[in-house]
Enzyme design. Structure first.
Site, mmCIF file in Angstrom:
data_model
loop_
_atom_site.group_PDB
_atom_site.id
_atom_site.type_symbol
_atom_site.label_atom_id
_atom_site.label_comp_id
_atom_site.label_asym_id
_atom_site.label_seq_id
_atom_site.Cartn_x
_atom_site.Cartn_y
_atom_site.Cartn_z
ATOM 1 N N ASP A 12 42.313 36.232 42.327
ATOM 2 C CA ASP A 12 41.654 34.921 42.215
ATOM 3 C C ASP A 12 41.858 34.049 43.454
ATOM 4 O O ASP A 12 41.874 32.823 43.372
ATOM 5 C CB ASP A 12 42.139 34.149 40.967
ATOM 6 C CG ASP A 12 42.016 34.990 39.718
ATOM 7 O OD1 ASP A 12 40.980 35.642 39.556
ATOM 8 O OD2 ASP A 12 42.971 35.009 38.914
ATOM 9 N N LYS A 15 38.283 35.806 47.115
ATOM 10 C CA LYS A 15 37.747 36.958 47.875
ATOM 11 C C LYS A 15 36.224 36.999 47.809
ATOM 12 O O LYS A 15 35.563 37.339 48.772
ATOM 13 C CB LYS A 15 38.291 38.279 47.324
ATOM 14 C CG LYS A 15 39.758 38.489 47.540
ATOM 15 C CD LYS A 15 40.228 39.799 46.942
ATOM 16 C CE LYS A 15 40.130 39.853 45.444
ATOM 17 N NZ LYS A 15 40.997 38.943 44.712
ATOM 18 N N ALA A 38 38.006 42.162 37.061
ATOM 19 C CA ALA A 38 37.903 41.211 38.171
ATOM 20 C C ALA A 38 36.858 40.148 37.863
ATOM 21 O O ALA A 38 35.960 40.366 37.062
ATOM 22 C CB ALA A 38 37.521 41.954 39.442
ATOM 23 N N GLY A 39 37.003 39.028 38.506
ATOM 24 C CA GLY A 39 35.993 37.982 38.367
ATOM 25 C C GLY A 39 35.832 37.294 39.705
ATOM 26 O O GLY A 39 36.755 36.658 40.191
ATOM 27 N N HIS A 40 34.692 37.503 40.350
ATOM 28 C CA HIS A 40 34.456 36.908 41.669
ATOM 29 C C HIS A 40 33.371 35.845 41.541
ATOM 30 O O HIS A 40 32.266 36.137 41.102
ATOM 31 C CB HIS A 40 34.049 37.992 42.667
ATOM 32 C CG HIS A 40 35.146 38.980 42.936
ATOM 33 N ND1 HIS A 40 34.937 40.230 43.464
ATOM 34 C CD2 HIS A 40 36.487 38.885 42.738
ATOM 35 C CE1 HIS A 40 36.107 40.856 43.576
ATOM 36 N NE2 HIS A 40 37.053 40.063 43.140
ATOM 37 N N GLN A 198 41.524 42.024 42.495
ATOM 38 C CA GLN A 198 42.892 41.583 42.180
ATOM 39 C C GLN A 198 43.624 41.207 43.478
ATOM 40 O O GLN A 198 43.001 40.683 44.380
ATOM 41 C CB GLN A 198 43.657 42.657 41.387
ATOM 42 C CG GLN A 198 43.174 42.807 39.941
ATOM 43 C CD GLN A 198 41.975 43.718 39.799
ATOM 44 O OE1 GLN A 198 41.930 44.782 40.384
ATOM 45 N NE2 GLN A 198 40.994 43.306 39.033
ATOM 46 N N ARG A 283 44.763 29.496 34.231
ATOM 47 C CA ARG A 283 45.668 30.236 35.125
ATOM 48 C C ARG A 283 46.982 29.481 35.256
ATOM 49 O O ARG A 283 46.975 28.248 35.286
ATOM 50 C CB ARG A 283 45.023 30.384 36.512
ATOM 51 C CG ARG A 283 43.781 31.241 36.469
ATOM 52 C CD ARG A 283 43.158 31.406 37.861
ATOM 53 N NE ARG A 283 41.920 32.150 37.764
ATOM 54 C CZ ARG A 283 40.799 31.854 38.431
ATOM 55 N NH1 ARG A 283 40.768 30.851 39.277
ATOM 56 N NH2 ARG A 283 39.712 32.574 38.267
HETATM 57 P P1 IMP Z 1 44.283 44.566 33.401
HETATM 58 O O1 IMP Z 1 43.979 45.048 34.768
HETATM 59 O O2 IMP Z 1 43.092 43.970 32.725
HETATM 60 O O3 IMP Z 1 44.979 45.578 32.545
HETATM 61 O O4 IMP Z 1 45.332 43.354 33.534
HETATM 62 C C1 IMP Z 1 46.640 43.534 34.052
HETATM 63 C C2 IMP Z 1 47.146 42.233 34.653
HETATM 64 O O5 IMP Z 1 46.382 41.924 35.817
HETATM 65 C C3 IMP Z 1 46.987 41.026 33.723
HETATM 66 O O6 IMP Z 1 48.057 40.133 33.970
HETATM 67 C C4 IMP Z 1 45.693 40.386 34.170
HETATM 68 O O7 IMP Z 1 45.620 39.023 33.878
HETATM 69 C C5 IMP Z 1 45.747 40.642 35.671
HETATM 70 N N1 IMP Z 1 44.432 40.748 36.296
HETATM 71 C C6 IMP Z 1 43.558 41.778 36.198
HETATM 72 N N2 IMP Z 1 42.457 41.541 36.936
HETATM 73 C C7 IMP Z 1 42.644 40.335 37.505
HETATM 74 C C8 IMP Z 1 41.862 39.553 38.407
HETATM 75 O O8 IMP Z 1 40.779 39.931 38.848
HETATM 76 N N3 IMP Z 1 42.393 38.364 38.780
HETATM 77 C C9 IMP Z 1 43.613 37.946 38.348
HETATM 78 N N4 IMP Z 1 44.379 38.639 37.514
HETATM 79 C C10 IMP Z 1 43.901 39.830 37.103
#
Ligand code: IMP
Length: 409
Positions: A12, A15, A38-40, A198, A283
């Site tokens: 976050d 990127k 992910a969230g962009h 990430q 967050r």
């Molecule tokens: P997962 O990848 O969904 O299993 O999440 C594992 C950890 O990574 C968790 O704490 C999520 O909140 C964090 N996480 C996964 N993708 C993102 C992202 O794009 N941005 C921020 N945190 C992420």
């Protein structure tokens, strides 16, 4: 000339905006890791685009983007995202390709992901997008790749419900399938952008394990995840925010705490719109962690840093950054590898004078207030890495370029 863009914190960092900005001069954009977790966010004037799987280069007309080999792809999420893009006036047909070597997230994996996390004594806080289960299946050699969808033998071994689910996507997926390595070999793009997801501290190997994601979000993941050799990459940019955030559980040494920091967490969250793009979760917010940033710079060979969200501090008269950890009374500037040490680490804070004026319209570095320049100079000095781009707002044009990005580092 090929550039990798990674997150240098816990994701976050902005990127999406930076990849969108750099994509103007790229021939090809390849996302190399992660999935729909992910969230962009990309803002163009009054339109906001939210991407999860599609590389952020898609918003430039004519640019080709590839969902790379290191990604895990939920076909349902993919086509939902493409439909939203279409509704927002972004044509994508003939421009979005998917590596045949990327793995598929099945619907049951998402459920399993949530169930597993619920059963953990100390849950990770997964986004529930099936990421961990899909990467585990891949490591177990039980995964399903996109190319397998066109292999009748493999498909005949699948559960009826999964096969039916996948058959619904075959016609649409077929023209999008690509051997990304062969594509790059034959087309020889002169400027390629490798987009991470990430951040370093959520990387499976370099992150705060086990509170990490399951993909390789570090720079070393770019070559494998795009299917090219590591020496093909000429520059690595690490994106970081002027402060820190983390979604989900896990150690966060500089997290704001009410007794010490008052309402700072609330303030930063609201000014910086610090809510997850994928899950909407608030967050966790904290001070800039220079110990962690220095670790990210070295462990990823970051050539240039990209500082985002600097404007979030515009209203403050002073700000702090963490310059060391105090662990059981001992100070260190090395990022600990053990979870208990990270959890006990107390931030040693250094106070900086705030600039206390809006910087969102500043277009040239020289025009930034001296206090902002001092903050930047300190970060560069501490990490031994130059800050090459400064972002002072979410729009493409709120970007201060300090160095031509497409030149050798
Ligand atoms: P997962 O990848 O969904 O299993 O999440 C594992 C950890 O990574 C968790 O704490 C999520 O909140 C964090 N996480 C996964 N993708 C993102 C992202 O794009 N941005 C921020 N945190 C992420």
């Amino acid at each position: 000339m090929n550039i990798t863009v990674i997150g240098a914190q816990w994701g976050d960092e902005g990127k999406g905006k930076i990849v969108d900005y750099l994509a103007k001069d790229a021939d090809l954009i390849v996302r190399f890791s992660g999935g729909a977790n992910a969230g962009h966010t990309i803002v163009h004037g009054n339109v906001t685009y939210k991407l999860h799987l599609i590389p952020s280069g898609i918003l430039y007309p004519g640019k080709k983007v590839i969902l790379g080999t290191g990604m895990v792809i939920d076909p349902e999420a993919l086509f939902t995202e493409l439909k939203t893009l279409e509704e927002q006036g972004v044509p994508w047909e003939g421009r979005v390709f998917v590596s045949g070597r990327a793995h598929i997230v099945l619907p049951s994996y998402k459920k399993k992901d949530i169930e597993i996390d619920k059963k953990r004594k100390r849950p990770i806080g997964t986004t529930g997008r099936g990421i961990g289960v899909t990467y585990s299946k891949k490591s177990m050699r039980d995964g399903l790749r996109l190319v397998d969808l066109f292999n009748p033998d493999k498909m005949s071994l699948m559960e009826e419900a999964d096969r039916k689910f996948l058959e619904g996507f075959l016609v649409r997926l077929k023209p999008m399938l690509v051997d990304v390595t062969a594509y790059i070999q034959h087309n020889r793009p002169s400027r390629m952008l490798l987009e991470g997801a990430q951040g370093v501290l959520l990387d499976l190997d370099l992150g705060t394990y086990p509170y990490v994601s399951s993909g390789y979000s570090a720079a070393a993941g770019a070559a494998l995840g795009a299917g090219i050799g590591p020496r093909t990459i000429d520059g690595i940019l690490g994106v970081f925010k002027a402060y820190s955030t983390r979604v989900g559980n896990g150690p966060f040494p500089t997290e704001f705490i009410q007794e010490r920091d008052g309402k700072l967490e609330h303030l930063i969250r609201e000014i910086g719109h610090e809510y997850g793009v994928t899950t909407g979760r608030p967050r966790r917010c904290g001070y800039l962690d220079l110990v962690a940033l220095k670790y990210a710079c070295f462990s990823n060979g970051i050539d240039g840093l990209v500082l985002t969200h600097l404007d979030v501090y515009d209203t403050m008269t002073s700000l702090n950054a963490c310059v060391a950890y105090s662990i059981d009374g001992e100070e260190t500037t090395d990022f600990p590898m053990g979870l208990p040490e990270l959890e006990r680490a107390q931030p040693v804070l250094k106070e900086f004078v705030g600039w206390h004026e809006p910087i969102t319209q500043v277009a040239h570095f020289d025009n930034l207030p001296q206090a902002a320049k001092d903050y930047i100079a300190f970060i560069e000095d501490y990490t031994g890495t130059k800050i090459t781009i400064v972002s002072v707002g979410s729009d493409r044009n709120q970007t201060i370029l300090r160095r031509e990005p497409w030149t050798k580092y």
